[in-house]
Design an enzyme around this catalytic site. Structure first.
Site, mmCIF file in Angstrom:
data_model
loop_
_atom_site.group_PDB
_atom_site.id
_atom_site.type_symbol
_atom_site.label_atom_id
_atom_site.label_comp_id
_atom_site.label_asym_id
_atom_site.label_seq_id
_atom_site.Cartn_x
_atom_site.Cartn_y
_atom_site.Cartn_z
ATOM 1 N N GLY A 225 0.817 -1.204 0.000
ATOM 2 C CA GLY A 225 0.000 0.000 0.000
ATOM 3 C C GLY A 225 0.851 1.254 0.000
ATOM 4 N N CYS A 252 5.635 -5.626 1.428
ATOM 5 C CA CYS A 252 5.808 -4.189 1.199
ATOM 6 C C CYS A 252 5.328 -3.376 2.411
ATOM 7 C CB CYS A 252 5.109 -3.776 -0.096
ATOM 8 S SG CYS A 252 5.653 -2.178 -0.737
ATOM 9 N N LEU A 253 4.249 -2.612 2.301
ATOM 10 C CA LEU A 253 3.751 -1.878 3.465
ATOM 11 C C LEU A 253 3.432 -2.840 4.593
ATOM 12 C CD1 LEU A 253 2.867 1.033 4.466
ATOM 13 C CD2 LEU A 253 0.549 0.302 3.900
ATOM 14 N N HIS A 367 8.228 -7.462 -3.845
ATOM 15 C CA HIS A 367 6.971 -8.038 -4.325
ATOM 16 C C HIS A 367 7.198 -9.430 -4.931
ATOM 17 C CE1 HIS A 367 4.062 -4.712 -3.880
ATOM 18 N NE2 HIS A 367 5.159 -3.974 -3.894
ATOM 19 N N GLU A 369 5.000 -11.484 -5.800
ATOM 20 C CA GLU A 369 4.024 -11.717 -6.872
ATOM 21 C C GLU A 369 4.482 -11.091 -8.181
ATOM 22 O OE1 GLU A 369 3.146 -7.543 -6.167
ATOM 23 O OE2 GLU A 369 3.766 -9.208 -4.890
#
Length: 395
Positions: A225, A252-253, A367, A369
């Protein structure tokens, strides 16, 4: 003839170009992304909310846009900057040009900019506030608007992009029911969680720990985010209350929130990591993964108690500090047991992965993904599944 466009940075830099997308004016933090492909995924990634994105690759729009490569329901960037915005696209999957896509989304962009020079300025001075306008012709007036706009530090943008109500993703007969706290979750993350055997219930960012625990979930996912992680206070407290109660995986966030919940700090990077070619070392195997990144903040472990080795320097780590651990995994004491540093960035040695083995939680800054990007790190979704299987076997 359409009006010319202006790009103004808070340090007074003024660049001219042609409109690329919608007419109008936009403000945001100006950042750069080094990806060669994947501009549609970049545009629709909620982590770019509030940011004007500069693409360093010179030709953008070559393959148009399609209906499959979106990472959320709409374009999320505040503005878009390219060297050459291509109108004549070529791809059997394409449905329209990039410029039309931006125009329909109401996103103001600019092309014909020397993005190489702009990127060098952002690397040297750091990312900064800026504006793109096709309506304001006075650079001084535009600069005044930039200087009056908010910065990124202290802004809780995650709650602005989060889903207003819960929804579900994945097969009904999945092996696990996972709660995903949505701070700006990307679609491909949900696809890979579903591929790992999860039925995902995506929950608003302000969901409490009590609500999560009442849902009977086998795992909790903390999503990516935008904004300052330290400002997402409700999510930090929710995560703190969930530690030790249910397996947790953050990206991440979500990684930064897990670090804050465990007692670490976060800080703003000079120009962040945004691209698909960042080298990350997995410390327990020594394997280097090429990874996709999109973040402007990082975790600082220097405020924690190091166990059996020196503290890292404030603001991350360093090659010398890692060598001082003599090949061992750096470990720290927290209220939730041992915290392990699992991954580091080989460009600047920032913290890229954390694990709390005693309470079944782990996270990565990058990330796995990777949409767009390489698939080196997709094993992490399998590790999350294994963590939930072990936890269920112990119940």
């Amino acid at each position: 003839m359409r009006a010319a466009a202006l790009l103004v940075l808070e340090d007074g830099t003024v660049l001219g170009g042609e409109p690329f997308g919608a007419e109008g004016e936009t403000l945001g933090e100006v950042v750069f992304n080094t990806s060669i492909t994947g501009y549609q995924e970049v545009l629709t990634d909620p982590s770019y909310h509030g940011q004007i994105v500069v693409m360093t690759y010179p030709h953008v729009g070559n393959y148009g846009v399609n209906e499959e490569d979106t990472e959320s329901s709409r374009v999320r960037v505040a503005g878009f900057v390219v060297r050459e915005g291509v109108e004549e696209y070529s791809s059997w999957r394409a449905r329209k040009s990039l410029s039309r896509y931006l125009e329909e989304a109401g996103v103001v962009g600019i092309r014909g900019v020397d993005t190489r020079m702009l990127t060098r300025r952002l690397r040297t001075a750091g990312v900064m506030r800026g504006a793109i306008s096709t309506v304001e012709k006075d650079p001084a007036a535009l600069l005044g608007k930039v200087l009056a706009s908010p910065g990124m530090v202290g802004r809780n943008l995650a709650e602005e992009v989060s889903t207003p109500s819960a929804y579900e993703w994945g097969p009904e007969d999945a092996s696990f029911l996972v709660a995903a706290l949505d701070f700006g979750v990307k679609t491909n993350i949900l696809r890979l969680l579903a591929g790992a055997g999860c039925r995902v219930r995506v929950l608003p960012a302000r969901t409490s720990a009590e609500e999560v625990l009442a849902g009977g979930y086998q795992g909790v996912f903390l999503s990516n985010g935008p904004g300052d992680p330290a400002a997402v206070r409700t999510a930090i407290e929710t995560t703190r209350r969930l530690l030790g109660r249910v397996p947790i995986f953050g990206i991440c966030l979500g990684h930064q929130i897990l670090g804050l919940a465990a007692g670490a700090r976060t800080y703003k990077l000079k120009f962040g990591h945004r691209g698909t070619n960042q080298p990350v070392k997995r410390l327990e195997t020594g394997r280097v993964e090429v990874s996709s990144h999109n973040h402007g903040f990082a975790v600082d472990l220097s405020g924690l108690e190091a166990l059996g080795g020196p503290l890292p320097p404030r603001g991350g780590a360093s090659r010398e500090w890692l060598l001082a651990w003599q090949g061992r995994i750096p470990r720290f004491q927290t209220p939730f047991g041992i915290l392990e540093l699992t991954h580091v960035n080989l460009n600047d040695f920032t913290v890229e992965g954390l694990r709390l083995p005693e309470v079944g939680a782990f996270s990565v800054q990058y990330h796995p993904e990777a949409s767009p990007g390489p698939h080196d790190s997709r094993y992490l979704f399998g590790l999350f599944r294994e963590l939930m299987e072990v936890n269920l076997a112990q119940v």
